[in-house]
Design an enzyme around this catalytic site. Structure first.
Site, PDB file in Angstrom:
ATOM      1  N   GLY A 208       0.836  -1.209   0.000  1.00 11.36           N
ATOM      2  CA  GLY A 208       0.000   0.000   0.000  1.00 11.36           C
ATOM      3  C   GLY A 208       0.863   1.248   0.000  1.00 11.36           C
ATOM      4  O   GLY A 208       2.055   1.181  -0.340  1.00 11.36           O
ATOM      5  N   ASN A 209       0.300   2.368   0.360  1.00  9.72           N
ATOM      6  CA  ASN A 209       1.086   3.607   0.454  1.00  9.72           C
ATOM      7  C   ASN A 209       0.444   4.530   1.472  1.00  9.72           C
ATOM      8  O   ASN A 209      -0.561   4.191   2.087  1.00  9.72           O
ATOM      9  CB  ASN A 209       1.232   4.269  -0.924  1.00  9.72           C
ATOM     10  CG  ASN A 209      -0.124   4.601  -1.514  1.00  9.72           C
ATOM     11  OD1 ASN A 209      -0.849   5.426  -0.992  1.00  9.72           O
ATOM     12  ND2 ASN A 209      -0.480   3.924  -2.609  1.00  9.72           N
TER      13      ASN A 209
END
Ligand code: PMT
Length: 405
Positions: A208-209
């Site tokens: 993810g980020n």
């Protein structure tokens, strides 16, 4: 722009309260209906008689009238109001608003207001610069309030610094600009992608980020305020929309975001791609949790995710507008312009991680907009709601030329 608007003018106890009289006069002159709500200490600086004479309404300060016992309903005021402006906002009122300390009528009204709130801080330079005040202002900003930054100059203490309440003319201009219908999006369907995508590695892990969704949701709120029919295709975030009329489609992976966005784009006039879509995903998601106890270190094979913006760029029909974002760390301008062309965008919003306060998770952003016909617009560091307004203003001025005034 202010004709017929219901404005609450909140006055707290600072020396700049004398300017509020002039502000009230200007608001009335501009055609607004103004209800003054003043804190007990505000009345030490300016009398309710002056304020009620100018506004043509009794000034509200206490929860109930001492003479008649009549209850002053902050809830009714909160429903009546089109915009609330708190000028001056002292350090104490700012702290109370930030933390919901509802011990006077001004704060209860603020907490009940179902309308945009504008806050014009005024205090001595040290109080203004103190981390507590700065933190509280940032909190208020993150709740979607509009901060009208104080100016720099000589203060009541005769010290020179930042803390002077913005001039009444300027405050009226901020409000008028806000209500300007010239930059409306009435009748337009806008699709906005927001937040990160999560690409599953196994049932408990993902790629993810750091995207919080704040930028995308701020654009959605601003487009909704301008009358658009708004849909957010949102990755996993904790931000919430202010109205059930803003449609939110929750997705997790890039593939899910692609399916929802492509479907929504078919009937959309404008798509704004602010999501931080993972470019790669694990080729498969392990069925059960990958165990650490195994001897060999797992190798995760990645596959490319769909480029949703580029896909919309291919599908774009005449009349549809496509706006992308570029989150860059180096060669920022070159990379942004390259994405603009490659994805067939009309506009790209560059935010660079080289700029302090810009990008992921922050309540602020600093952007430069490039258009497909080589225009460039630079903006200073602003709150994400203000950045959202700049993006939509630029888009409308450039491509829609709506003038309903
Ligand atoms: O959510 P916040 O915490 O408020 O942070 C906001 C933000 C930094 C995420 C936002 O302002 C931003 O920059 N969003 C785009 C981030 C990004 O992925 O940029 P990019 O340069 O990698 O992508 C370029 C464009 O293509 C973007 O419009 C992106 O949404 C889109 N894209 C990218 C990859 C992909 N597979 N599909 C896409 O649609």
């Amino acid at each position: 722009m202010l004709k017929g608007k219901h404005i609450i003018l909140g006055i707290s106890g600072g020396i700049a309260a004398y300017k509020s009289v002039y502000l009230l006069r200007l608001l009335i002159k501009a055609g607004a209906e103004v209800q003054v709500v003043i804190t007990p200490s505000g009345k030490e600086f300016i009398t309710p008689v002056t304020l009620s004479a100018l506004s043509g309404k009794p000034v509200v300060s206490e929860f109930f009238s001492a003479n008649t016992g009549e209850w002053h309903s902050h809830v009714d005021l909160g429903l009546w109001v089109d915009a609330m402006v708190i000028a001056p906002a002292t350090a104490s009122s700012i702290a109370k608003m930030a933390h919901g300390v509802a011990d006077n009528m001004l704060i209860t009204t603020y907490l009940s207001a179902k309308a945009p709130v504008f806050i014009a801080p005024a205090m001595d330079l040290d109080m203004m610069a103190h981390p507590s005040t700065q933190h509280n202002i940032e909190l208020l900003r993150s709740y979607g309030n509009h901060i009208i930054e104080p100016g720099t100059g000589e203060l009541a203490s005769h010290l020179v610094g930042k803390g002077r309440m913005e001039e009444p003319e300027q405050i009226v201009k901020v409000l008028s600009d806000f209500f300007s219908v010239k930059k409306s999006l009435r009748g337009k369907k806008v699709v906005i992608t927001a937040g990160p995508t999560y690409e599953k590695i196994d049932p408990v892990r993902f790629i993810g980020n750091y995207s919080s969704g704040k930028m995308g949701y701020a654009i959605a709120e601003e487009a909704f305020r301008r009358g658009a029919d708004v849909t957010i295709v949102s990755g996993p975030v904790s931000v919430k929309v202010s109205s059930p009329d803003i449609k939110v489609i929750n997705v997790e992976s890039a593939k899910e975001m692609e399916a929802a966005t492509v479907a929504e784009f078919a009937a959309a006039d404008i798509a704004i791609m602010s999501a931080a879509v993972a470019d790669y995903a694990p080729s498969e998601c392990a069925r059960s949790k990958i165990k650490r106890e195994k001897d060999e270190i797992p190798i995760i094979t990645l596959v490319k995710n769909p480029d949703i913006a580029a896909e919309l760029g291919k599908k774009k029909r005449t009349g549809q507008l496509l706006v992308g974002f570029a989150l860059e760390t180096d060669n920022v301008e070159f990379n942004a312009k390259d994405k603009l062309a490659r994805k067939n965008l009309d506009m790209i919003v560059l935010n660079s991680l080289q700029d302090k306060g810009a990008g992921f998770g922050t309540d602020t952003n600093k952007i430069t907009i490039f258009t497909s016909d080589n225009d460039r617009y630079d903006f200073s560091l602003k709150s994400k709601p203000e950045v959202a307004a700049d993006i939509l203003d630029t888009l409308i001025n450039k491509y829609l030329h709506i003038d309903e005034a």
